[in-house]
Each structure stands twice: as C-alpha cells, then as structure tokens.
Design a protein around this motif. Structure first.
Motif, mmCIF file in Angstrom:
data_model
loop_
_atom_site.group_PDB
_atom_site.id
_atom_site.type_symbol
_atom_site.label_atom_id
_atom_site.label_comp_id
_atom_site.label_asym_id
_atom_site.label_seq_id
_atom_site.Cartn_x
_atom_site.Cartn_y
_atom_site.Cartn_z
ATOM 1 N N VAL A 44 0.829 -1.203 0.000
ATOM 2 C CA VAL A 44 0.000 0.000 0.000
ATOM 3 C C VAL A 44 0.867 1.258 0.000
ATOM 4 O O VAL A 44 2.079 1.196 0.149
ATOM 5 N N ASP A 45 0.185 2.402 -0.174
ATOM 6 C CA ASP A 45 0.759 3.754 -0.092
ATOM 7 C C ASP A 45 1.538 4.140 -1.356
ATOM 8 O O ASP A 45 2.107 3.302 -2.044
ATOM 9 N N ARG A 46 1.538 5.430 -1.605
ATOM 10 C CA ARG A 46 2.343 6.088 -2.642
ATOM 11 C C ARG A 46 1.837 5.852 -4.064
ATOM 12 O O ARG A 46 1.676 6.783 -4.817
ATOM 13 N N GLY A 47 1.628 4.631 -4.466
ATOM 14 C CA GLY A 47 1.136 4.349 -5.810
ATOM 15 C C GLY A 47 -0.368 4.550 -5.914
ATOM 16 O O GLY A 47 -1.050 4.822 -4.927
ATOM 17 N N PRO A 48 -0.925 4.396 -7.121
ATOM 18 C CA PRO A 48 -2.313 4.814 -7.363
ATOM 19 C C PRO A 48 -3.403 3.840 -6.942
ATOM 20 O O PRO A 48 -4.550 4.255 -6.820
ATOM 21 N N ASP A 49 -3.097 2.542 -6.738
ATOM 22 C CA ASP A 49 -4.219 1.612 -6.548
ATOM 23 C C ASP A 49 -3.920 0.534 -5.513
ATOM 24 O O ASP A 49 -3.882 -0.661 -5.833
ATOM 25 N N SER A 50 -3.737 0.944 -4.265
ATOM 26 C CA SER A 50 -3.487 -0.008 -3.181
ATOM 27 C C SER A 50 -4.654 -0.967 -3.002
ATOM 28 O O SER A 50 -4.456 -2.148 -2.691
ATOM 29 N N ARG A 93 1.558 10.584 6.781
ATOM 30 C CA ARG A 93 2.628 11.450 6.277
ATOM 31 C C ARG A 93 3.264 10.979 4.980
ATOM 32 O O ARG A 93 3.776 11.792 4.216
ATOM 33 N N PHE A 94 3.242 9.686 4.697
ATOM 34 C CA PHE A 94 4.011 9.166 3.575
ATOM 35 C C PHE A 94 3.190 8.194 2.714
ATOM 36 O O PHE A 94 3.360 6.985 2.781
ATOM 37 N N GLY A 95 2.290 8.753 1.936
ATOM 38 C CA GLY A 95 1.607 7.954 0.928
ATOM 39 C C GLY A 95 0.241 7.430 1.269
ATOM 40 O O GLY A 95 -0.413 6.806 0.420
ATOM 41 N N GLY A 96 -0.217 7.670 2.485
ATOM 42 C CA GLY A 96 -1.536 7.179 2.861
ATOM 43 C C GLY A 96 -2.667 7.847 2.114
ATOM 44 O O GLY A 96 -3.726 7.245 1.906
ATOM 45 N N ALA A 97 -2.456 9.089 1.695
ATOM 46 C CA ALA A 97 -3.503 9.792 0.954
ATOM 47 C C ALA A 97 -3.839 9.059 -0.340
ATOM 48 O O ALA A 97 -5.010 8.960 -0.733
ATOM 49 N N GLU A 98 -2.803 8.513 -1.001
ATOM 50 C CA GLU A 98 -3.032 7.754 -2.225
ATOM 51 C C GLU A 98 -3.776 6.450 -1.940
ATOM 52 O O GLU A 98 -4.644 6.040 -2.707
#
Length: 231
Positions: A44-50, A93-98
């Motif tokens: 998960v995180d950072r990329g578009p489709d966790s 802080r690190f990629g959870g928004a994605e």
C-alpha cells in the motif's frame, strides 16, 4: 523448487498483475517440480491503486498456498492508522492519501476533526478481508540458503531471534554490514534504480511506484536471475 521474490509494489496493481502473468507463463512453459512466489511487503501507499493490489493478493492467497506475502512497514502503518487516526503516523505522512483515494476516500489532515472524519470514511470503505489479510502477514520466511524479509536483519543476531521492528524498518546497520549472514538476505524497503546484488544480500526494490519497474529475484537451483516488468 523455483522461487520468485519480488520487491515493493506500493499500489502499482498494474505491475503486480504483469509480474504474475510473466511468472505464470514461465511456470507453464518450464513446469518446475515446485515453486513459490514471495512478496516482500509494502503493498500500500504512494502508488495509485493499493485497493486493487490487496484485492489481487487476497484472491491469490485463496487460490494457491504457494503464494507468500510478507509484512512491510507501510502495511503495518496502514493497520496502525486504521486502529488510531494520528496525523504523525507513517500512513498520514508518507503515501496514505493515495491509499485512501484508491478506496474513494479523501484523507484530510488539516485538523484533527477532519482527520477523524476521513478516518471514519476509510474504515467504512476498507474491506474486512483486506484488514484480515494484512494482520495475518508473517515478517519473514526462509528457504534453502535464502532468508526473505521486507527491510533486512539485525547483523549478528540469529535469524530466528530477529525483532519484527528490524525486519520491516532496518536500514544503515544492515545495509552497511559487509560480512556474511547465516543465509543470503533477500529484501526490499530501500529503493535503487537497479537491483543490488551483494555477497550477503539481494535488494529487489526498484521504486516501482515511481519508476514503473517491478523486479523479482528468481532462484531455481544453481540458476539465479532477475525478472523485471515495466509499465
């Protein structure tokens, strides 16, 4: 036994599917006596489709027990955020928004109230099977002369005594260690443009979410090689 050990996926469901298609084609062509596919964590995180990554892995594990998925620090961080919406966490802080966006949720860290509201929406959106899958991930596995984990090991500590924190987080103390370990350590976590192949470890994290390249180490008896797929 043929072993495929692939690096950090980070939401790149497209690359994960391509890698599995390539592996399945090789297995159908070569018909090895036995095989394993090992994912080294950070789904998960950072990329578009966790979400699609977890959908794929949950289904893969149900389909075949020869597919193994280890825990990464971002996977643990996702669970920690689901347990407690803290703006200081790795996830926030690190990629959870994605990751949240892949579930149709906008992660708002502008205020504690907004974070709690988006956390509640995320809790409703995340499939129970995804949480159960992540909670069940082991931190390491060993086969033959190889030890597999997400980040690395604490040097000079027995492999069966390694702390989970080190297995998903360690960097400098492990990366800078030049002596041999009890087994070759195969890991991800620290990205490089190309796989690192050293006498005591192999790093297959090629920054898939940004580079568009997902890499796996293939071990088949005396043969060792790299397999990469590109977007």
């Amino acid at each position: 036994m043929r072993i495929y050990a692939m690096g950090d996926v980070h939401g790149r469901a497209d690359l994960l599917k391509l890698m599995h298609e390539q592996i399945e084609a090789e297995i159908a062509r070569d018909r090895p006596a036995d095989w394993r596919i090992i994912h080294l964590g950070d789904y998960v995180d950072r990329g578009p489709d966790s979400k699609a990554v977890l959908d794929f892995l949950v289904a893969a594990h149900r389909r075949d027990e020869r597919i193994i998925s280890l825990a990464g620090n971002h996977d643990v961080g996702f669970l920690e955020f689901l347990d407690k919406p803290d703006p200081a966490t790795l996830f926030a802080r690190f990629g959870g928004a994605e990751t949240a966006r892949s579930y149709g949720v906008t992660l708002d860290s502008g205020s504690l109230a907004a974070l709690r509201e988006s956390h509640s929406a995320l809790m409703d959106a995340v499939d129970d099977s995804h949480v159960a899958f992540l909670r069940a991930r082991p931190f390491s596995t060993a086969m033959g002369d190889f030890f597999f984990c997400h980040a690395g090991i604490r040097p000079e500590v027995a492999l069966d005594k390694q702390a989970a924190e080190d297995l998903i987080w360690i960097r400098a103390d492990f990366l800078d260690y030049r002596a041999l370990h009890p087994k070759i350590i195969v890991h991800g976590h620290t990205p490089f443009a190309e796989p690192e192949i050293l006498p005591n470890r192999v790093n297959v994290d090629t920054l898939a979410y940004r580079s568009g390249v997902l890499t796996a180490l293939v071990v088949d008896g005396a043969e060792k090689r790299m397999l990469s797929v590109r977007a």
